[in-house]
Design a protein around this motif. Structure first.
Motif, PDB file in Angstrom:
ATOM      1  N   PRO A 210     -34.358 -28.276  29.245  1.00  0.00           N
ATOM      2  CA  PRO A 210     -34.272 -26.932  29.846  1.00  0.00           C
ATOM      3  C   PRO A 210     -35.591 -26.434  30.409  1.00  0.00           C
ATOM      4  CG  PRO A 210     -33.083 -27.001  27.756  1.00  0.00           C
ATOM      5  CD  PRO A 210     -33.823 -28.301  27.868  1.00  0.00           C
ATOM      6  N   ASP A 211     -36.717 -26.906  29.872  1.00  0.00           N
ATOM      7  CA  ASP A 211     -38.018 -26.411  30.338  1.00  0.00           C
ATOM      8  C   ASP A 211     -38.623 -27.283  31.418  1.00  0.00           C
ATOM      9  OD1 ASP A 211     -38.924 -25.358  26.997  1.00  0.00           O
ATOM     10  OD2 ASP A 211     -37.959 -24.234  28.602  1.00  0.00           O
ATOM     11  N   ASP A 212     -37.949 -28.366  31.794  1.00  0.00           N
ATOM     12  CA  ASP A 212     -38.508 -29.246  32.816  1.00  0.00           C
ATOM     13  C   ASP A 212     -38.516 -28.538  34.170  1.00  0.00           C
ATOM     14  OD1 ASP A 212     -37.245 -32.458  31.618  1.00  0.00           O
ATOM     15  OD2 ASP A 212     -39.004 -31.269  31.092  1.00  0.00           O
ATOM     16  N   LEU A 214     -38.329 -28.110  38.285  1.00  0.00           N
ATOM     17  CA  LEU A 214     -37.407 -28.641  39.282  1.00  0.00           C
ATOM     18  C   LEU A 214     -38.235 -29.278  40.385  1.00  0.00           C
ATOM     19  CD1 LEU A 214     -34.975 -25.579  39.582  1.00  0.00           C
ATOM     20  CD2 LEU A 214     -34.809 -27.533  38.037  1.00  0.00           C
ATOM     21  N   GLU A 367     -40.849 -23.943  38.891  1.00  0.00           N
ATOM     22  CA  GLU A 367     -40.835 -23.843  37.440  1.00  0.00           C
ATOM     23  C   GLU A 367     -40.293 -22.501  37.005  1.00  0.00           C
ATOM     24  OE1 GLU A 367     -45.170 -25.364  36.909  1.00  0.00           O
ATOM     25  OE2 GLU A 367     -44.154 -25.503  34.980  1.00  0.00           O
ATOM     26  N   ASP A 368     -39.822 -22.466  35.761  1.00  0.00           N
ATOM     27  CA  ASP A 368     -39.458 -21.220  35.080  1.00  0.00           C
ATOM     28  C   ASP A 368     -38.557 -20.361  35.961  1.00  0.00           C
ATOM     29  OD1 ASP A 368     -41.234 -18.509  33.423  1.00  0.00           O
ATOM     30  OD2 ASP A 368     -39.360 -19.524  32.947  1.00  0.00           O
ATOM     31  N   LYS A 375     -32.703 -17.910  32.149  1.00  0.00           N
ATOM     32  CA  LYS A 375     -33.399 -19.122  32.561  1.00  0.00           C
ATOM     33  C   LYS A 375     -32.399 -20.148  33.075  1.00  0.00           C
ATOM     34  CE  LYS A 375     -36.909 -22.407  30.980  1.00  0.00           C
ATOM     35  NZ  LYS A 375     -37.828 -22.052  32.061  1.00  0.00           N
ATOM     36  N   LYS A 376     -32.749 -20.808  34.184  1.00  0.00           N
ATOM     37  CA  LYS A 376     -31.903 -21.812  34.801  1.00  0.00           C
ATOM     38  C   LYS A 376     -32.655 -23.135  34.842  1.00  0.00           C
ATOM     39  CE  LYS A 376     -28.444 -19.063  35.888  1.00  0.00           C
ATOM     40  NZ  LYS A 376     -27.105 -19.219  35.282  1.00  0.00           N
ATOM     41  N   SER A 377     -31.901 -24.229  34.624  1.00  0.00           N
ATOM     42  CA  SER A 377     -32.496 -25.554  34.661  1.00  0.00           C
ATOM     43  C   SER A 377     -31.500 -26.495  35.324  1.00  0.00           C
ATOM     44  CB  SER A 377     -32.831 -26.033  33.254  1.00  0.00           C
ATOM     45  OG  SER A 377     -31.653 -26.240  32.502  1.00  0.00           O
ATOM     46  N   PRO A 389     -36.406 -34.327  37.622  1.00  0.00           N
ATOM     47  CA  PRO A 389     -36.975 -33.443  36.585  1.00  0.00           C
ATOM     48  C   PRO A 389     -38.489 -33.572  36.559  1.00  0.00           C
ATOM     49  CG  PRO A 389     -36.004 -35.383  35.592  1.00  0.00           C
ATOM     50  CD  PRO A 389     -35.685 -35.465  37.042  1.00  0.00           C
TER      51      PRO A 389
END
Length: 1776
Positions: A210-212, A214, A367-368, A375-377, A389
């Motif tokens: 989820p924190d990677d 884009l 990012e973020d 939050k979107k991933s 990623p």
């Protein structure tokens, strides 16, 4: 290749192209990205099905497999993380779901096996969970016509696909259907399986955390998320890093034309929002395409559109047709699908200039990403394209560089690594392999994480923020050796180091971080991001990579968590509002605003402190006049809904607070000044109106102006006398009627809603004048006795017949010419067509023309009356006769009639209903029965009526009465009948509000059998209810403050200390009783009887000051009071505070008056508070300490210096203004009571009749200051004045300080022996400037110009802002620029400013004088206007500028001169440094002169040289090559150059003569020569002649000599003669050029001596000179020529060696010499040695020398050309 193998090859090529991955994943399978599918053609029926699927995904829903027939189908899809299978075999659809268990969208590979057969369908998940379902009906086959689909249904559209899942996004490792591998290209029989938007291998983007970040890696990259909801408000925020300058970022379409689009345009952000009223385009100017991280926030709501980049926001309003942004569909980030792109291009036609938009996709890192704070991933994506990623290496984007060649190249080379991964911003390390293993694959030392800090807070930098990537102990690196250097400080905070030695050096170590000695302190500014740049160095070189001791640079992001800042109340144009007395003024955003960066206006509420209603005024809603309010919203303020109503008093204060729901702002006070209205009539032109017509009254006819300041005031016109011939009418709003009015507002006139209507029905013999007398009122001020004249032009048409219509018992009747007929006043006029215009329609019926109703503005003709087309129909029924009417006017252009009223008598109808409607009285909060005495409708024949409530009641309701104890049902009644009224079932229930009446509009409709016409049986009315108030409210405390008393003293207790109110109507102070308990710290007594304590008293006693409190005991306590209004009782506490006596001024609002008037100083202006027991106002004495400057304080019309509180309360104290126009005044006073005193100042504001004149800048000059010296800023440089403002009140505020110095103020000390002090100053007055107390001190010696900026302000005058004061720092000495110059010998040069200049406007303005301490030695300095004077010693700058000063050379042969000047500015006692000017003298050139001209003697026909011995010229300043002879052609020959004897020349130089190059060739007469001119290029010497004389030779026979022999030279060969008869034997011969093949010798006695150089004619006559010929052998230079020639014997030569001993030579027999007449015998057999150079030889027959016809004369040359195949050309030289 065989032909049947071709489809397979094509399939392989197709699969290779379609399955080409960007980066193949490590695991087998096929990746589906949300918009792809695999399609296998198949048409077959299956009785059993075996389906096997293996998949992994994070998607909650998606289509996995479809076997598609026309109606039959097998559909496998994910639904909310559960596998669902739908099967239809021709009868009905069967559904089965995976068993309950873990969700299948958990990125784990799941195995699904489905079997269909024997009437059952079974699903097995992961080999563990089974579920099955029975297939109803007979066994049938699965009939497939459209094939198999995996991952999506493609373009297939079938009914059973409605509502199916979206395409699959994830990895499918296996998909087999009855042993057919659908994912294999070779599975189908036809080999035509197609793969659309899928890739081979399982992409690692599906397993992103989820924190990677884009990563967008290609020109078609994008990611699509579920739709973004931004109807009322929406935000999207992310951190971006890229180098591309054109790319899309955000796009989502919506309903109708709504959409939102954000893109990178020229490296900056551009956003577009469309809400139905055109696109709104918003730019943000922060450059983002710099490969650095940028925080971006997009915010949109119904009021604004905002783009925030880092800390800089740009916003605009996006109001459109729709107040909401209605979006639908997917949210695209970084790019978009083809359909979305096409739709965007269609919609963007409105705002793009060309067809091309941005690049196809964004390339970079995001990012973020947060959408509406969520939050979107990659796990949340619906569709992805070319995503990865994390932020990839730059090399991975190289494939797409060509796509962005159109982009502007970056000025800096791109880094190797995307900086989405925080940390190093330099190239990574490449360690030496010889280093310890700990450094294997080492790239950077630290992993940097963002530092998070609260807005305005503090956060320590810890190891988690700068974590080493290796074990430092294993690398032998201590934490204290890792040194951090701050290279870029944070922008919105500061880094504080708790390290003494490093505070200034801004350095710290990793050990300091571990010990929490480094912290970041935020400055409290708004903004989500900050950063600092750190250079990290390891302070050792042993065993570490070089990049560590060389240093690495890291970027540390700082994320700011916002906090809710308190809002603020601001007054944009000052805290003073001017209003006309007793008027209303809108509170707009120009007066008051709320400022809150983190709260929208919708959530802000204003509170007005100080009570709901004030005696001076209150705030109300514009649409709720008369209802005070204490609270309103920011949106109401922006909409202009809030109004301030002034009640009384000239000055007051409004105290505001604003709240965002959590935090309140500090209080802010708005001062309100009420001024008396000044009313003046601006326009009063009157009107012209035709009788019977209506004419609007406009502002051009009637208008009034006032002295209102930024206030739209209500100006009321009130008619004071009735009108005779018409009426003033006002048009109702919202399409209402024109109605007669007696008053109206100017706003009505401005809106065109006022007209004069001529209603006079009488025929007048002439025009009449209507006098409209009126008065104007603004607030409570009236301007009386004004008249508006209206001239009425008489009518010329009258009614010949006008008979009322008698309806009797009819409901419908025609109107004909028997009832009404018009005619012209002039009977002799011809027939005309009359038109009847309806002015006012009938009320109780309809006027109809051929069945159509006529209303106002319509009409009929006289022919309609004659033809019975007009009729009247009554619409009411009444038991008694009634009357109706309509008004009309007749016209026949251009003639007209007055307005007539036609009467219609309607007969009574005994069957008409009769209404009883009597007021009902009800107690407040009670109920009452509505009986037939209150409300009833009946007719003669009918009592059955149904009542329908149209509206209301407002303050109660109608309910049914129940039998038990009059309780009623809660059902609200809207219908009832006469029967309900007669039975007493109908009740009115009051809602207990504080109201006194209520209304119930109704309609009663007949319900009887005979009521066929419902309209005729309908009765309308309003039933009224009177509310009788009751005591149902408890007292409420309205004055609640501390009661102050002198310790052990006494103090009256009044309503100013404690007071109550009661909302019940009829409330009085005498009804409110207060009962106290015992008091331990004092007692309450009556002022009438102080010996008796009072326990019970009324509020009226408090108001009349009959209650006295006596203190004894504790200084602080509470008195408990029971307060009762006779029915209700409350308890109140009165706090008592005892202290020493004090006197305090609690109200000093200041006095506000108009120019030239006076104002009363009363308790509304000054009020006191004291704890002393003061019974009489005479005990409080005011004394004036400093009187007012522009007026006087009066009492009884006389100036006073003291007055009492009694005078103040009585309004006897007056401030009288004099004629000064100063807007401010004040006086200082003291207040004394019982030996207690206090001082204060009363400020007086004067409202001028005309706007105050602005401040005037009289002087604004540049200020000059010498280096190292101070300069006083005097009024000669800076002077601002105002006719009514003294210099000490004109204040300069420094807004921008000087850069090269500073401003100081001189303060003189009290003692004379101490020097004055100089203090820095930021503000000063004009008086300070006038007194020379403000100085400028330069601080930098190198400075040349400086400036500072001031705002000039004065109370009552508009400020002057941004006044720039220029300063020029002058050098200590006068600057002097000089330039050397050149002058021709004996001439002059003007000393212009180009040679001699003072480069300073300051000094040149002083008329600088020049001194010449050292004059020139070879010239003089003179004034052109005074040429006779000696050399000047002094001259001025003015003379230099007028170009009057010259340098004159004396003509001497000097080549240089100089003189020294000094510039002197005597006014400031300054001189320049001496400067020397150098003068270069250009000498004049001399004319060349002929020094030798001896002439030339030569032999006839010969050539002789012209030498310098016979012709020579000289020039002192020119070399010989510049001395040129120009000649005319000679008469006896020509002049040639030795190098070209055949070409005659007419010009030569002395240098050519000196070199022996010039020759004279004799031809023609013996005597002659040539004339010539001499020149050096500038000067000429003409008219010279050079003589040439030749001597004649007597004979000249050729000499023949054989090779090697001697031959005598006789007089036959050489003999010269004289022109005279003198003896020729003495002629002397000189050999100029000896022979080349022999020599001249003298032969005597058998011996030869020589060679000879001189001999005489006599010796030549004796034949004793012989020529001895020498045979020279010449070298053969081209051996290949040898075979081409023949020997003397005639035989060809074979080689050169056969000729002589020297192989390079050859001999030839001379066979014939035709050119020689006689050849001596001794010469006929001579051999000829030749050089093979120029004889021409062909490839044909051999030739002898005789064939070549060679000449035999001495020195003759011939050419020999060889064939090209034999070599280059050669030359042959021969001689005899």
């Amino acid at each position: 290749m065989r032909s049947n193998d071709l489809p397979t090859a094509l399939l392989l090529i197709q699969l290779t192209l379609q399955l080409q991955p960007l980066h193949a994943g490590p695991e087998p399978g096929v990746s589906f990205f949300g918009d792809g599918h695999v399609e296998m053609p198949l048409a077959e029926a299956f009785s059993t099905v075996q389906l096997h699927l293996q998949f992994s995904t994070s998607q909650r829903s998606g289509l996995l497999f479809l076997a598609a027939g026309q109606t039959d189908h097998l559909l496998v899809e994910l639904r909310s993380g559960t596998l669902q299978v739908r099967l239809e075999l021709g009868s009905e659809e069967v559904t089965i779901q995976s068993p309950a268990g873990p969700r299948l969208n958990n990125l784990v590979t799941h195995d699904a096996e489905l079997s269909v057969g024997d009437g059952r369908m079974t699903l097995t998940m992961d080999g563990l969970f089974n579920t099955s379902v029975e297939i109803p009906g007979p066994l049938q086959q699965l009939d497939i016509q459209y094939g198999l689909y995996v991952g999506g249904s493609g373009s297939l559209e079938l009914p059973y696909l409605t509502g199916s899942s979206s395409p699959f996004r994830g990895c499918l490792r296996t998909a087999t259907f009855n042993s057919l591998d659908v994912l294999s290209p070779w599975a189908s029989d036809t080999g035509s399986t197609t793969f659309h938007e899928v890739r081979e291998g399982c992409s690692k983007e599906f397993f992103a955390e989820p924190d990677d970040p884009l990563g967008f890696v290609g020109p078609r990259s994008f990611i699509a998320f579920p739709g973004w909801s931004a109807r009322e408000e929406g935000t999207i925020e992310f951190v971006i890093m890229t180098s591309v300058q054109h790319a899309p970022l955000i796009y989502q379409s919506g309903l109708q034309n709504d959409f939102l689009y954000l893109e990178i345009y020229d490296g900056r952000l551009r956003g577009v929002v469309e809400k139905g009223n055109g696109a709104v385009i918003l730019h943000n100017n922060v450059f983002v395409s710099d490969e650095q991280q940028h925080y971006i926030k997009l915010h949109v709501d119904i009021y604004k559109f905002e783009i925030l980049v880092d800390y800089y926001a740009s916003k605009t309003s996006n109001r459109g047709i729709h107040s909401y942004l209605d979006l639908q569909g997917s949210l695209f980030v970084g790019g978009m699908s083809e359909n979305a792109s096409r739709r965007l291009k269609e919609r963007r036609l409105a705002f793009t200039s060309g067809g091309s938009t941005a690049n196809g996709s964004f390339v970079g890192c995001i990012e973020d990403l947060r959408v509406n704070l969520e939050k979107k991933s990659l796990q949340d994506a619906l569709v992805t394209k070319d995503m990865t990623p994390g932020c990839r290496m730059q090399e991975e984007y190289s494939d797409y560089e060509d796509t962005y060649e159109r982009d502007e190249p970056s000025t800096t080379p791109p880094p190797d690594v995307w900086q989405g991964a925080l940390g190093s911003v330099v190239e990574p390390c490449h360690p030496d392999p010889s280093l310890p293993p700990i450094f294997t694959n080492f790239t950077k030392l630290l992993h940097v994480s963002p530092l998070v800090v609260a807005e305005g807070g503090v956060a320590f930098l810890e190891l988690q923020h700068a974590r080493p990537t290796i074990d430092l102990s294993k690398a032998n690196i201590r934490q204290s050796q890792v040194l951090f250097s701050v290279t870029n400080e944070p922008r919105h905070g500061q880094l504080e180091l708790d390290i003494h030695s490093s505070r200034n050096r801004r350095k710290f170590t990793l050990l300091d971080i571990a010990n929490r000695k480094v912290k970041y302190v935020h400055d409290g500014s708004e903004g989500p991001m900050d950063h600092l740049v750190l250079e990290v160095t390891v302070m050792t070189r042993k065993g570490i990579p070089g990049c560590l001791w060389q240093g690495q640079t890291y970027l540390m992001p700082i994320k700011i968590n916002p906090i809710n800042d308190a809002p603020q109340v601001i007054f944009p144009h000052g805290d003073l509002m001017v209003i006309l007395e007793h008027t209303r003024k809108h509170l707009s955003t120009d007066i008051i605003q709320a400022l809150d960066d983190d709260t929208p206006c919708d959530r802000l509420k204003f509170q007005l402190l100080g009570g709901k209603r004030m005696d001076e005024g209150y705030v109300e809603y514009d649409f709720k006049p008369g209802v005070p309010t204490e609270e309103f919203s920011c949106r109401d303020l922006e909409a202009g809904n809030m109004v301030y109503v002034h009640q009384s008093g000239p000055a007051l204060q409004l105290i505001f607070q604003v709240s965002d729901g959590l935090v309140r702002s500090p209080v802010a006070t708005l001062r309100v000044i009420a001024i008396e209205p000044d009313i003046q009539v601006r326009n009063n032109t009157g009107l012209f109106v035709s009788q019977g017509s209506a004419v609007p009254i406009s502002t051009a006819n009637l208008s009034v102006e006032t002295n209102a300041v930024k206030q739209r005031v209500n100006i009321l016109y009130r008619l004071t006398e009735p009108l005779w011939y018409g009426e003033v009418q006002k048009h109702g709003s919202m399409g209402g009627e024109w109605k007669r009015v007696e008053s109206f507002y100017q706003q009505d006139i401005e809106q065109g809603r006022i007209q004069y209507f001529s209603k006079d029905p009488e025929h007048r013999p002439e025009d009449v004048m209507e006098k409209l007398r009126f008065e104007v009122q603004v607030g409570q001020k009236t301007l009386p006795n004004h008249t508006f004249l209206i001239r009425i032009k008489k009518a010329t048409i009258k009614m010949k017949t006008l008979v009322p219509l008698q309806m009797k018992n009819k409901q419908h009747q025609n109107i004909t010419t028997r009832e009404m007929e018009a005619a012209l006043e002039d009977p002799s006029s011809g027939p005309v067509s009359f038109y009847y215009m309806i002015i006012q329609a009938p009320k109780k019926g309809n006027l109809e023309l051929l069945g159509s109703r006529l209303t106002e503005g319509f009409g009929f003709t006289q022919q309609d009356l004659q033809r019975n087309h007009l009729s009247y129909s009554a619409t009411i029924r009444n038991s008694q006769e009634t009357e109706d009417s309509f008004q009309f006017r007749v016209s026949a252009d251009p003639q007209y009639s007055p307005v007539y009223t036609y009467i219609i008598n309607i007969g009574g109808d005994p069957d008409a209903p009769v209404l009883t409607n009597v007021l009902l009285s009800v107690l407040e909060g009670g109920q009452a029965v509505i009986s037939k005495d209150h409300l009833f409708v009946r007719s003669l024949n009918n009592m059955d009526y149904l009542y329908e409530v149209i509206e209301g009641p407002t303050h109660g309701k109608l309910v049914w009465r129940t039998p038990s104890k009059w309780s009623s049902h809660e059902e609200v009644i809207t219908e009832f009948t006469n029967e309900d009224i007669l039975q007493g079932r109908l009740l009115y229930q009051h809602d207990d509000s504080e109201t006194i009446e209520d209304d119930i509009p109704f309609v009663a409709i007949s319900q009887g059998e005979g009521s066929a016409d419902a309209d005729m049986e309908e009765v309308r009315g309003v039933f009224r209810v009177s509310i009788q108030p009751v005591n149902d409210h408890a007292p409420v405390r309205v004055v609640n403050k501390v009661f102050n008393v002198v310790r052990n003293g006494r103090h009256l207790l009044t309503t100013e200390d404690i007071a109550f109110t009661d909302q019940d109507s009829g409330f009085a102070d005498t009804q409110l009783v207060l009962v106290r308990k015992d008091i331990l710290f004092g007692s309450i007594i009556s002022t009438d009887d102080r010996s008796r304590q009072v326990y019970r008293f009324t509020q009226d006693d408090l108001r009349k000051k009959k209650i006295l409190f006596v203190h004894s005991g504790a200084d602080r306590g509470w008195i408990q009071l029971q307060v009762s209004d006779g029915l209700h009782q409350i308890v109140a506490l009165l706090e008592v505070q005892a202290s020493e006596p004090y006197l305090q001024i609690v109200n000093n609002t200041g006095l506000v008056i108009r120019q030239g008037s006076q104002g009363t100083i009363d308790s509304s202006v000054l009020s006191l508070e004291t704890n002393m027991d003061i019974r009489s106002d005479d005990e409080i004495l005011f004394e004036i300490i400093t009187p007012p400057r522009w007026g006087a304080v009066l009492k009884g019309g006389r100036p006073v210096t003291s007055f009492s509180q009694k005078d103040l309360r009585a309004g006897d104290v007056i401030y009288q203004r004099n004629s000064s126009r100063s807007p401010k005044d004040e006086f200082q006073f003291s207040v004394t009571a019982h030996q207690v005193a206090v001082e204060d100042t009363l400020e007086i504001t004067v409202f001028l009749d005309t706007p105050p004149s602005p401040l005037t800048i009289l002087r604004h000059e540049k200020i000059y200051v010498f280096q190292g010296e101070a300069v006083a800023i005097k009024k000669d440089y800076l002077l601002v004045v105002h006719e009514d403002i003294s210099p000490e009140d004109i204040i300069y505020s420094v807004t921008s300080s000087p850069h090269l110095g500073f401003l100081v103020m001189v303060y003189h000390n009290d003692t004379f022996d101490e020097p004055p002090s100089l203090d820095h100053v930021q503000s000063f007055t004009q008086q300070d400037i006038n007194e020379g107390q403000v100085l400028y001190l330069p601080s930098r010696p190198e400075g040349r110009s400086d400036f500072f900026t001031v705002d000039v302000m004065a109370s009552g005058a508009e400020a002057l802002e941004g006044i720039v004061v220029d300063l020029e720092v002058l050098p200590v000495s006068v600057p002097l620029d000089i330039h050397n110059f050149t002058v021709a010998e004996g001439s002059s040069v003007t000393l212009s400013p180009d040679i001699l200049a003072v480069p300073s406007a300051y000094f040149t303005a002083l008329n600088v004088e020049f001194m010449v301490p050292e004059p020139p030695r070879h010239g003089v300095i003179r004034n052109k206007d005074q040429p006779g004077e000696d050399s000047l010693q002094f001259f001025t700058w003015h003379e230099v500028r007028q170009q009057l000063i010259q340098y004159v050379h004396d003509g001497s042969k000097s080549l240089a001169d100089s003189f020294t000047v000094v510039a002197n500015a005597s006014e400031v006692n300054r001189q320049s440094q001496p400067q020397t000017i150098s003068v270069t003298i250009l000498p004049l050139k001399q004319r060349p002169t002929v020094t030798i001209n001896a002439g030339l003697q030569m032999q006839e026909g010969t050539t002789a040289a012209i030498t310098p011995a016979i012709l020579r010229s000289e020039d002192e300043d020119s070399p010989p090559q510049d001395v040129v002879y120009s000649i005319r052609p000679p008469a006896n020959g020509k002049v040639v150059l030795r190098s070209s004897p055949s070409n005659e020349i007419l010009q030569f130089t002395q240098a050519q003569i000196n070199s022996g190059l010039v020759q004279f060739v004799h031809a023609g007469p013996l005597d002659g020569g040539f004339s010539f001119n001499l020149s050096d290029g500038e000067n000429n010497s003409p008219g010279h002649f050079f003589a040439v004389r030749a001597q004649e030779l007597e004979s000249q026979q050729n000499l023949t000599v054989c090779p090697g022999a001697l031959q005598p030279i006789t007089s036959q060969n050489l003999k010269a003669v004289r022109n005279s008869k003198a003896d020729t034997r003495s002629l002397f011969y000189s050999v100029a050029s000896p022979p080349r093949l022999g020599r001249l010798v003298k032969y005597q006695l058998g011996r030869a001596s020589g060679p000879l150089e001189k001999f005489t004619q006599a010796e030549a006559s004796r034949s004793c000179k012989l020529e001895e010929h020498k045979l020279k052998r010449l070298r053969w230079t081209h051996p290949t020529c040898c075979p081409k020639f023949r020997r003397p014997s005639g035989q060809p030569m074979t080689s050169c060696s056969s000729l002589q001993s020297r192989p390079s030579m050859g001999t030839f027999r001379l066979l014939a010499c035709p050119s020689i007449k006689s050849i001596p015998t001794s010469c006929s057999r001579m051999w000829l040695w030749v050089t093979c150079n120029t004889l021409t030889v062909g490839l044909g027959p051999w030739k002898t020398i005789s064939d070549l016809r060679l000449g035999c004369s001495l020195g003759l040359w011939s050419r020999l050309s060889l064939p090209r195949k034999q070599g280059p050309q050669s030359f042959l030289k021969h001689s005899t």
